[in-house]
Motif scaffolding. Structure first.
Motif, PDB file in Angstrom:
ATOM      1  N   ASN A 421       0.830  -1.209   0.000  1.00 27.18           N
ATOM      2  CA  ASN A 421       0.000   0.000   0.000  1.00 27.18           C
ATOM      3  C   ASN A 421       0.864   1.258   0.000  1.00 27.18           C
ATOM      4  O   ASN A 421       0.578   2.225  -0.715  1.00 27.18           O
ATOM      5  N   ILE A 422       1.925   1.232   0.803  1.00 25.52           N
ATOM      6  CA  ILE A 422       2.800   2.413   0.875  1.00 25.52           C
ATOM      7  C   ILE A 422       3.491   2.642  -0.466  1.00 25.52           C
ATOM      8  O   ILE A 422       3.507   3.761  -1.000  1.00 25.52           O
ATOM      9  N   LEU A 423       4.087   1.579  -1.032  1.00 28.63           N
ATOM     10  CA  LEU A 423       4.798   1.726  -2.302  1.00 28.63           C
ATOM     11  C   LEU A 423       3.843   2.122  -3.425  1.00 28.63           C
ATOM     12  O   LEU A 423       4.194   2.932  -4.295  1.00 28.63           O
ATOM     13  N   HIS A 424       2.630   1.554  -3.405  1.00 24.64           N
ATOM     14  CA  HIS A 424       1.640   1.914  -4.428  1.00 24.64           C
ATOM     15  C   HIS A 424       1.250   3.387  -4.307  1.00 24.64           C
ATOM     16  O   HIS A 424       1.091   4.080  -5.323  1.00 24.64           O
ATOM     17  N   SER A 425       1.112   3.875  -3.079  1.00 24.39           N
ATOM     18  CA  SER A 425       0.740   5.285  -2.876  1.00 24.39           C
ATOM     19  C   SER A 425       1.837   6.220  -3.345  1.00 24.39           C
ATOM     20  O   SER A 425       1.566   7.262  -3.940  1.00 24.39           O
ATOM     21  N   ILE A 426       3.095   5.847  -3.084  1.00 27.30           N
ATOM     22  CA  ILE A 426       4.201   6.669  -3.579  1.00 27.30           C
ATOM     23  C   ILE A 426       4.214   6.654  -5.105  1.00 27.30           C
ATOM     24  O   ILE A 426       4.429   7.678  -5.760  1.00 27.30           O
ATOM     25  N   GLY A 427       3.933   5.474  -5.690  1.00 27.25           N
ATOM     26  CA  GLY A 427       3.867   5.379  -7.142  1.00 27.25           C
ATOM     27  C   GLY A 427       2.783   6.256  -7.728  1.00 27.25           C
ATOM     28  O   GLY A 427       2.971   6.906  -8.763  1.00 27.25           O
ATOM     29  N   GLN A 428       1.614   6.301  -7.061  1.00 29.28           N
ATOM     30  CA  GLN A 428       0.545   7.189  -7.521  1.00 29.28           C
ATOM     31  C   GLN A 428       0.971   8.642  -7.411  1.00 29.28           C
ATOM     32  O   GLN A 428       0.614   9.469  -8.254  1.00 29.28           O
ATOM     33  N   GLY A 429       1.751   8.957  -6.382  1.00 34.34           N
ATOM     34  CA  GLY A 429       2.257  10.318  -6.241  1.00 34.34           C
ATOM     35  C   GLY A 429       3.141  10.708  -7.397  1.00 34.34           C
ATOM     36  O   GLY A 429       3.103  11.844  -7.879  1.00 34.34           O
ATOM     37  N   PHE A 430       3.960   9.756  -7.897  1.00 38.49           N
ATOM     38  CA  PHE A 430       4.764  10.027  -9.084  1.00 38.49           C
ATOM     39  C   PHE A 430       3.867  10.446 -10.236  1.00 38.49           C
ATOM     40  O   PHE A 430       4.123  11.423 -10.936  1.00 38.49           O
ATOM     41  N   GLN A 431       2.795   9.690 -10.473  1.00 35.70           N
ATOM     42  CA  GLN A 431       1.916   9.970 -11.603  1.00 35.70           C
ATOM     43  C   GLN A 431       1.245  11.328 -11.485  1.00 35.70           C
ATOM     44  O   GLN A 431       1.047  12.026 -12.467  1.00 35.70           O
ATOM     45  N   ARG A 432       0.915  11.719 -10.253  1.00 40.31           N
ATOM     46  CA  ARG A 432       0.194  12.995 -10.067  1.00 40.31           C
ATOM     47  C   ARG A 432       1.142  14.177 -10.127  1.00 40.31           C
ATOM     48  O   ARG A 432       0.842  15.194 -10.739  1.00 40.31           O
ATOM     49  N   THR A 433       2.298  14.046  -9.450  1.00 43.94           N
ATOM     50  CA  THR A 433       3.060  15.265  -9.216  1.00 43.94           C
ATOM     51  C   THR A 433       4.563  15.124  -9.465  1.00 43.94           C
ATOM     52  O   THR A 433       5.305  16.015  -9.088  1.00 43.94           O
ATOM     53  N   HIS A 434       5.002  14.080 -10.107  1.00 44.46           N
ATOM     54  CA  HIS A 434       6.438  13.888 -10.245  1.00 44.46           C
ATOM     55  C   HIS A 434       7.013  14.605 -11.444  1.00 44.46           C
ATOM     56  O   HIS A 434       8.080  14.276 -11.924  1.00 44.46           O
ATOM     57  N   PHE A 435       6.321  15.617 -11.948  1.00 44.55           N
ATOM     58  CA  PHE A 435       6.805  16.352 -13.115  1.00 44.55           C
ATOM     59  C   PHE A 435       7.068  17.797 -12.693  1.00 44.55           C
ATOM     60  O   PHE A 435       6.163  18.545 -12.369  1.00 44.55           O
ATOM     61  N   ALA A 436       8.338  18.129 -12.663  1.00 43.29           N
ATOM     62  CA  ALA A 436       8.755  19.434 -12.149  1.00 43.29           C
ATOM     63  C   ALA A 436       9.298  20.290 -13.280  1.00 43.29           C
ATOM     64  O   ALA A 436       9.905  19.794 -14.224  1.00 43.29           O
ATOM     65  N   VAL A 437       9.064  21.595 -13.163  1.00 46.48           N
ATOM     66  CA  VAL A 437       9.584  22.546 -14.148  1.00 46.48           C
ATOM     67  C   VAL A 437      10.368  23.623 -13.411  1.00 46.48           C
ATOM     68  O   VAL A 437       9.848  24.187 -12.454  1.00 46.48           O
TER      69      VAL A 437
END
Length: 437
Positions: A421-437
């Protein structure tokens, strides 16, 4: 015989108002209150009475007027060079993706180029292309009404329109133009903006405190990143934003932003509201500015903590140097376990919380924040078969696209479902917000 149509009457009234507004030589801009109803009427007339089974150039039957309008540009005897250029510009525009959006952009482009009458003239007087409209249920299929429409559009060809044709990213959804800001920043490696992609749009989920983007609230949470260094930003550009920044190294950074709110008001741009909900941004917070303030203070109450109340053991950390990819996790876990072996029994119990914008590690006994990393800083996470009861994530000292040093943080937990659950939640965080400018 039909000699009038309500849509045509409304169009004539709108045209008269536009002519009156330009009587003193003024150009008609997007701010003119008569432009929007004029364009809406043109769309309705073009869409009314289309023959459902009409096939365009061998394509499937369609009831979208964009297709015959595009076809008309391919008939040299039917369209002049201005109209051909207008259709070509719309066809190659990456900001509109539907036939309706292309129709709307074509109407605006033709107004600016004074050639909106060209396809109508080809259809009404030249009969090309054929079989597009039902003669009994349309303006363009009726000989008399078609001539009246043509005369109205010829009048429009004498008006000067100065329209922002580049502001077209929401034409698929609405005629209403969004508030837009075109910004230029000094040469830099990062603007400090966190992006989440929703509905093909790059929504600003957060702005780093004291970053270039945060100066004078030039970019705010809820805005849409429309262009970066002249390139239109879409979902297909996931993971490429940092490389676009690097490609312009040493040059000013140009950004086009669609603002969430109209300048000087608290009114949200209506077509953006649904996207904000999908991006898990409360429109009320965006409207009031509370969302930005909450991000600055790490108030991550948008979603409940995934792992609240369930403790794991924090084993330790190990530097991975300039490497942050997932292949470093197994080596780092082994190094931490070897170094911490004498003190394994004293490993501290912690709670790992995965929030909307990042991860927090709290002491299980006192709730103190021991570690805190945004998803912009986390480069990878996972566990290995060698040590199945251990998991880890790697984070940089700043946004991982510009970080120069990374650290692996290692935890122990025998509840495999909880670890998943923890690793999956971090993975979902990548999809939502792991794109930085």
């Amino acid at each position: 015989m039909t000699v009038s149509d309500p849509l045509l009457k409304e169009l004539k009234a709108c045209t008269a108002k536009l002519m009156q507004a330009s009587a003193s030589g003024n150009e008609i801009t997007d701010d003119d209150i008569n432009l929007l109803p004029f364009c809406q009427n043109v769309e309705q007339i073009f869409q009314k009475g289309l023959v459902q089974g009409h096939s365009v150039l061998g394509l499937a039957p369609t009831a979208q007027s964009w297709y015959w309008l595009e076809q008309a540009a391919r008939i040299p005897s039917s369209a002049g060079p201005s109209y051909q250029l207008a259709v070509s510009a719309v066809r190659s525009c990456p900001k509109v993706g539907t036939p309706l959006g292309r129709l709307r952009l074509l109407v605006r482009t033709c107004l600016a180029k004074k050639c909106l009458h060209a396809p109508v003239e080809a259809l009404v007087r030249g009969g090309s292309p054929r079989g597009v409209y039902d003669p009994a249920g349309s303006v363009l299929g009726d000989e008399i009404l078609g001539e009246i429409l043509l005369s109205v559009l010829l009048q429009c060809g004498r008006l000067a329109f100065r329209l922002d044709l580049a502001n077209c990213s929401f034409l698929d959804a609405s005629w209403l133009p969004p508030p837009v800001a075109r910004l230029e920043f000094v040469p830099c490696r990062s603007l400090g903006v966190c992006i989440t992609f929703v509905g093909g749009k790059a929504i600003v989920a957060a702005v780093e405190t004291n970053s270039l983007a945060a100066e004078d609230d030039r970019i705010e949470a809820g805005d849409v990143l429309d262009e970066l260094n002249g390139r239109h930003v879409t979902t297909s550009m996931r993971g490429q934003l940092a490389s676009i920044m690097r490609s312009g190294s040493g040059k000013p950074v140009t950004v086009t932003v669609i603002k969430a709110c109209y300048p000087g008001t608290l009114s949200l741009y209506p077509p953006l509201v649904g996207l904000l909900w999908q991006a898990r941004l409360d429109p009320d917070r965006v409207r009031s500015g509370h969302c930005r303030a909450a991000t600055e203070h790490q108030d991550n109450t948008c979603l409940p903590a995934v792992s609240a109340g369930r403790a794991v053991a924090y084993v330790g950390s190990d530097s991975t140097g300039a490497r942050g990819d997932v292949r470093e996790i197994e080596r780092a876990v082994g190094a931490v376990l070897a170094a911490e072996a004498p003190r394994r029994a004293d490993a501290r119990l912690v709670v790992v919380e995965c929030h909307e914008m990042g991860v927090r590690v709290l002491g299980a006994d006192d709730g103190r924040v021991l570690l805190k990393h945004s998803y912009m800083e986390i480069s990878s996470c996972g566990r290995t078969s060698t040590w199945p009861h251990h998991f880890a994530y790697i984070a940089g000292e700043q946004s991982c696209n510009i970080a120069e040093s990374f650290t692996c943080f290692v935890f122990e937990c025998r509840d495999e479902e909880h670890v998943d659950n923890i690793l999956h939640s971090i993975g979902q965080g990548f999809q939502r917000t792991h794109f930085a400018v």
